[in-house]
Design a protein around this motif. Structure first.
Motif, PDB file in Angstrom:
ATOM      1  N   UNK A 306      40.934 -54.645  21.901  1.00  0.00           N
ATOM      2  CA  UNK A 306      41.557 -54.227  23.163  1.00  0.00           C
ATOM      3  C   UNK A 306      40.519 -53.573  24.073  1.00  0.00           C
ATOM      4  N   UNK A 307      39.647 -52.746  23.483  1.00  0.00           N
ATOM      5  CA  UNK A 307      38.601 -52.087  24.277  1.00  0.00           C
ATOM      6  C   UNK A 307      37.667 -53.123  24.910  1.00  0.00           C
ATOM      7  N   UNK A 308      37.388 -54.172  24.165  1.00  0.00           N
ATOM      8  CA  UNK A 308      36.540 -55.240  24.697  1.00  0.00           C
ATOM      9  C   UNK A 308      37.236 -55.973  25.833  1.00  0.00           C
ATOM     10  N   UNK A 309      38.545 -56.200  25.697  1.00  0.00           N
ATOM     11  CA  UNK A 309      39.303 -56.902  26.736  1.00  0.00           C
ATOM     12  C   UNK A 309      39.488 -56.054  27.988  1.00  0.00           C
ATOM     13  N   UNK A 310      39.628 -54.734  27.789  1.00  0.00           N
ATOM     14  CA  UNK A 310      39.825 -53.828  28.923  1.00  0.00           C
ATOM     15  C   UNK A 310      39.183 -52.477  28.605  1.00  0.00           C
ATOM     16  N   UNK A 312      38.507 -49.982  30.326  1.00  0.00           N
ATOM     17  CA  UNK A 312      38.998 -48.805  31.061  1.00  0.00           C
ATOM     18  C   UNK A 312      40.378 -48.350  30.604  1.00  0.00           C
ATOM     19  N   UNK A 313      40.903 -48.974  29.562  1.00  0.00           N
ATOM     20  CA  UNK A 313      42.217 -48.612  29.023  1.00  0.00           C
ATOM     21  C   UNK A 313      42.038 -47.456  28.047  1.00  0.00           C
ATOM     22  N   UNK A 314      42.655 -46.325  28.322  1.00  0.00           N
ATOM     23  CA  UNK A 314      42.482 -45.133  27.494  1.00  0.00           C
ATOM     24  C   UNK A 314      43.196 -45.231  26.154  1.00  0.00           C
ATOM     25  N   UNK A 315      44.301 -45.966  26.094  1.00  0.00           N
ATOM     26  CA  UNK A 315      45.151 -45.994  24.896  1.00  0.00           C
ATOM     27  C   UNK A 315      44.417 -46.420  23.638  1.00  0.00           C
ATOM     28  N   UNK A 338      37.474 -37.829  23.237  1.00  0.00           N
ATOM     29  CA  UNK A 338      36.833 -37.390  24.478  1.00  0.00           C
ATOM     30  C   UNK A 338      36.745 -38.538  25.475  1.00  0.00           C
ATOM     31  N   UNK A 339      36.411 -39.732  24.970  1.00  0.00           N
ATOM     32  CA  UNK A 339      36.340 -40.909  25.839  1.00  0.00           C
ATOM     33  C   UNK A 339      37.710 -41.230  26.416  1.00  0.00           C
ATOM     34  N   UNK A 340      38.753 -41.135  25.590  1.00  0.00           N
ATOM     35  CA  UNK A 340      40.113 -41.388  26.077  1.00  0.00           C
ATOM     36  C   UNK A 340      40.486 -40.388  27.163  1.00  0.00           C
ATOM     37  N   UNK A 341      40.051 -39.120  26.976  1.00  0.00           N
ATOM     38  CA  UNK A 341      40.318 -38.103  27.992  1.00  0.00           C
ATOM     39  C   UNK A 341      39.619 -38.413  29.294  1.00  0.00           C
ATOM     40  N   UNK A 342      38.410 -38.911  29.222  1.00  0.00           N
ATOM     41  CA  UNK A 342      37.661 -39.280  30.430  1.00  0.00           C
ATOM     42  C   UNK A 342      38.389 -40.369  31.227  1.00  0.00           C
ATOM     43  N   UNK A 343      39.097 -41.222  30.490  1.00  0.00           N
ATOM     44  CA  UNK A 343      39.797 -42.338  31.135  1.00  0.00           C
ATOM     45  C   UNK A 343      41.207 -41.967  31.584  1.00  0.00           C
ATOM     46  N   UNK A 344      41.583 -40.687  31.423  1.00  0.00           N
ATOM     47  CA  UNK A 344      42.846 -40.219  31.979  1.00  0.00           C
ATOM     48  C   UNK A 344      43.946 -39.901  30.992  1.00  0.00           C
TER      49      UNK A 344
END
Length: 357
Positions: A306-310, A312-315, A338-344
């Motif tokens: 999922x991270x590869x496909x998108x 910028x998706x925090x989930x 922390x990365x998920x937090x950066x993405x909102x």
């Protein structure tokens, strides 16, 4: 593949005189192409010799009477041709999604052909237009009025019940929608028969009757031999409903089949963004199901896709982090949070407070 457009269908088990109005009766697309009205001339007897008037008056009367009948029949036939042309023009626009334009033609039928069979069919097609314009309540009213006009019973109006069921489903009137689908299901030869179970399954799911929903989607899948978009949707939601019942293994099996159906549309030079988004959803829920079975590495692999496909998706970052923490990899898990937090993701910071002290 979406359900067959029932605006092209005829009502089942009706007499031909009633159903033929719902069939395509010509190839004309515009009112301008309709044939001109014609009638035979009535014999003018005023030019005949007066002295023979009494001798031929009876014959003249016969000729005039017959000619009048011919004229009336010709006009009636012409009006039928005009009506057929109007219906065809309306259906032409209806089939192409030009609902506002199509309404003009069916309004003409309703306003100028009262108390005729074609007038009744006007309400059927008007209902289809309103449904396309998302006036679901208005469409339901027109479908029901059409059903009343033609006097069909529950054992005859399968197409009407199916369409009304769809509209009630869209309005969230699931109890009534289920009843309409049950009436439509009485005709096992109905062309949209399998889709009755497809949509009724969603109605049951909205009521959290997941077992009923799974059963209906299974019936649909047993009847749907082709690998279509509807097949993928049925697989996905059946898996999702299984997960609600904690049948995670069964859910994963359905998710696997769904991914296989979506993948061909997400690769190549011009991947479908619709299918890419659908694929992301399936990988996430499959990861969740695997996590429930403590298959953390497999779940993390799904989140990485999922991270590869998108990116910028925090989930997926947050879900991956939580599974890393469950494995005991606290440091790496906290970095992912922390990365998920950066993405909102606000939830990620709450997780950091709990797990990353």
């Amino acid at each position: 593949m979406a359900p067959v457009d029932s605006s092209k269908l005829t009502l089942k088990n009706k007499k031909k005189s009633k159903t033929s109005l719902l069939e395509n009766t010509g190839n004309t697309d515009t009112l301008e192409s309709r044939p001109p009205a014609t009638a035979n001339s009535v014999i003018d007897t005023s030019s005949q010799p007066k002295k023979r008037k009494k001798l031929i008056s009876a014959n003249e009367s016969d000729i005039s009477s017959k000619d009048t009948v011919i004229t009336v029949n010709t006009i009636a036939g012409t009006l039928e041709l005009i009506a057929a042309s109007i219906i065809d023009s309306g259906r032409y626009h209806l089939d192409r999604g030009n609902y506002t334009r199509a309404r003009v033609f069916f309004d003409c039928i309703i306003n100028y052909y009262g108390n005729t069979l074609v007038y009744k069919s006007g309400f059927y097609y008007m209902a289809k237009c309103k449904a396309g314009l998302q006036d679901y309540t208005g469409a339901i009213n027109d479908f029901n009025y059409f059903r009343m006009l033609i006097g069909c019973s529950e054992s005859e109006c399968f197409d009407v019940y199916y369409n009304v069921g769809l509209l009630r489903f869209k309005l969230g009137q699931t109890d009534q929608a289920i009843l309409d689908f049950e009436r439509a299901a009485k005709d096992t030869t109905y062309i949209n028969y399998k889709y009755i179970f497809f949509y009724r399954g969603f109605c049951y799911a909205q009521q959290e009757k997941y077992i009923n929903a799974i059963q209906d989607l299974t019936r649909f899948l047993n009847m749907e031999n082709a690998q279509t978009f509807s097949t993928a949707e049925a697989r996905y939601y059946r898996g999702y409903y299984k997960a609600q019942l904690q049948d995670y293994r069964g859910a994963i099996k359905d998710y696997d089949a769904t991914i296989e159906l979506y993948l061909p549309y997400t690769t190549g030079k011009n991947p479908s963004q619709l299918y890419v988004q659908k694929l992301i959803e399936v990988y996430i829920v499959r990861g969740l199901a695997k996590s429930q079975l403590k298959k953390y590495d497999e779940a993390i692999a799904d989140y990485d896709i999922v991270i590869k496909l998108n990116p910028t998706n925090a989930a997926p970052y947050r879900l991956k982090a939580l599974d890393l923490i469950k494995k005991g990899e606290i440091e790496q898990g906290c970095l992912e949070l922390s990365k998920a937090g950066e993405l909102g993701s606000k939830e990620a910071y709450a997780d950091i407070k709990q797990y990353c002290k």
